[in-house]
Write a protein that holds these residues in place. Structure first.
Motif, PDB file in Angstrom:
ATOM      1  N   ILE A  11       0.835  -1.199   0.000  1.00 34.17           N
ATOM      2  CA  ILE A  11       0.000   0.000   0.000  1.00 34.17           C
ATOM      3  C   ILE A  11       0.868   1.245   0.000  1.00 34.17           C
ATOM      4  CG2 ILE A  11      -1.629   1.360   1.381  1.00 34.17           C
ATOM      5  CD1 ILE A  11      -2.813  -1.344   2.304  1.00 34.17           C
ATOM      6  N   ARG A  12       1.893   1.257   0.841  1.00 42.35           N
ATOM      7  CA  ARG A  12       2.799   2.403   0.915  1.00 42.35           C
ATOM      8  C   ARG A  12       3.493   2.625  -0.430  1.00 42.35           C
ATOM      9  NH1 ARG A  12       5.639   0.662   4.795  1.00 42.35           N
ATOM     10  NH2 ARG A  12       4.167   1.346   6.381  1.00 42.35           N
ATOM     11  N   PRO A  98      -8.855  -7.761 -12.547  1.00 39.33           N
ATOM     12  CA  PRO A  98      -8.538  -8.465 -11.299  1.00 39.33           C
ATOM     13  C   PRO A  98      -9.532  -9.589 -11.061  1.00 39.33           C
ATOM     14  CG  PRO A  98      -9.524  -6.331 -10.834  1.00 39.33           C
ATOM     15  CD  PRO A  98      -9.324  -6.417 -12.310  1.00 39.33           C
ATOM     16  N   SER A  99      -9.041 -10.687 -10.534  1.00 38.59           N
ATOM     17  CA  SER A  99      -9.917 -11.808 -10.221  1.00 38.59           C
ATOM     18  C   SER A  99     -10.554 -11.583  -8.855  1.00 38.59           C
ATOM     19  CB  SER A  99      -9.130 -13.116 -10.245  1.00 38.59           C
ATOM     20  OG  SER A  99      -8.109 -13.078  -9.277  1.00 38.59           O
ATOM     21  N   ILE A 100     -11.535 -12.388  -8.542  1.00 36.75           N
ATOM     22  CA  ILE A 100     -12.219 -12.288  -7.261  1.00 36.75           C
ATOM     23  C   ILE A 100     -11.198 -12.484  -6.136  1.00 36.75           C
ATOM     24  CG2 ILE A 100     -13.945 -13.376  -5.768  1.00 36.75           C
ATOM     25  CD1 ILE A 100     -15.506 -14.006  -8.349  1.00 36.75           C
ATOM     26  N   VAL A 104      -7.730  -4.275  -4.207  1.00 39.43           N
ATOM     27  CA  VAL A 104      -7.815  -3.109  -5.074  1.00 39.43           C
ATOM     28  C   VAL A 104      -7.647  -1.874  -4.200  1.00 39.43           C
ATOM     29  CG1 VAL A 104      -9.293  -1.837  -6.669  1.00 39.43           C
ATOM     30  CG2 VAL A 104      -9.378  -4.330  -6.627  1.00 39.43           C
ATOM     31  N   LEU A 105      -6.861  -0.909  -4.661  1.00 35.95           N
ATOM     32  CA  LEU A 105      -6.627   0.323  -3.912  1.00 35.95           C
ATOM     33  C   LEU A 105      -7.265   1.505  -4.617  1.00 35.95           C
ATOM     34  CD1 LEU A 105      -2.811  -0.034  -3.164  1.00 35.95           C
ATOM     35  CD2 LEU A 105      -4.723  -0.709  -1.722  1.00 35.95           C
ATOM     36  N   THR A 118      -7.787   3.745   0.291  1.00 37.03           N
ATOM     37  CA  THR A 118      -8.825   2.815   0.686  1.00 37.03           C
ATOM     38  C   THR A 118      -8.536   1.477   0.036  1.00 37.03           C
ATOM     39  OG1 THR A 118     -10.448   4.597   0.770  1.00 37.03           O
ATOM     40  CG2 THR A 118     -11.313   2.368   0.648  1.00 37.03           C
ATOM     41  N   THR A 119      -8.671   0.413   0.798  1.00 37.11           N
ATOM     42  CA  THR A 119      -8.446  -0.918   0.248  1.00 37.11           C
ATOM     43  C   THR A 119      -9.753  -1.691   0.215  1.00 37.11           C
ATOM     44  OG1 THR A 119      -7.924  -1.863   2.408  1.00 37.11           O
ATOM     45  CG2 THR A 119      -6.089  -0.986   1.126  1.00 37.11           C
ATOM     46  N   ARG A 120      -9.882  -2.502  -0.787  1.00 35.84           N
ATOM     47  CA  ARG A 120     -11.029  -3.391  -0.934  1.00 35.84           C
ATOM     48  C   ARG A 120     -10.545  -4.672  -1.595  1.00 35.84           C
ATOM     49  NH1 ARG A 120     -13.229  -0.380   2.089  1.00 35.84           N
ATOM     50  NH2 ARG A 120     -14.921   1.011   1.657  1.00 35.84           N
ATOM     51  N   LEU A 121     -11.344  -5.707  -1.466  1.00 34.82           N
ATOM     52  CA  LEU A 121     -11.119  -6.915  -2.248  1.00 34.82           C
ATOM     53  C   LEU A 121     -12.121  -6.893  -3.388  1.00 34.82           C
ATOM     54  CD1 LEU A 121     -10.666  -9.662   0.473  1.00 34.82           C
ATOM     55  CD2 LEU A 121      -8.902  -8.527  -0.861  1.00 34.82           C
TER      56      LEU A 121
END
Length: 127
Positions: A11-12, A98-100, A104-105, A118-121
């Motif tokens: 992330i950084r 992107p796969s399941i 994702v940022l 913000t992070t999510r899958l």
């Protein structure tokens, strides 16, 4: 398996690489973000346009008046013309879809209050 520290470092690294291209619009709460996409050009959401001459806030706290070059309210997109100075355009990459479960940022600088990540899958059904 990746550790929390590995994820934090990823992330950084993304924030360091893309963050300089992320800009704020307006001041304080209730405003938005955009991204430098080329020399003198910022892409943002059309709903972020609350004034005829929006203010763009760069990562170094420099503020510049911008003009709306194009806006499409139906697509919620707008292109601003502004002195982008030394702010680099975002580097686009084609990593494929992107796969399941892929992290994702999203990076933002709402109202010029500083970079946020913000992070999510990625969720959803497979085709």
């Amino acid at each position: 398996m990746a550790s929390t520290q590995d994820f934090s470092e990823a992330i950084r690294a993304a924030a360091d690489a893309v963050g300089p291209a992320v800009v704020g619009l307006g001041r304080g709460w209730g405003h938005g973000s955009g991204v430098v996409v080329g020399d003198g050009r910022v892409l943002t959401n059309a709903h972020n346009l609350r004034r005829d001459e929006p203010t763009v806030v760069f990562g170094d706290d420099r503020r510049e008046a911008a003009s709306v070059l194009a806006a499409d309210r139906d697509l919620d997109l707008a292109v601003l013309e502004v002195d982008t100075g030394d702010a680099p355009p975002v580097a686009w990459a084609d990593a494929g879809e992107p796969s399941i479960g892929t992290p994702v940022l999203a990076l933002a600088n709402p109202g010029g209050r500083g970079l946020r990540v913000t992070t999510r899958l990625r969720l959803g059904r497979r085709a």
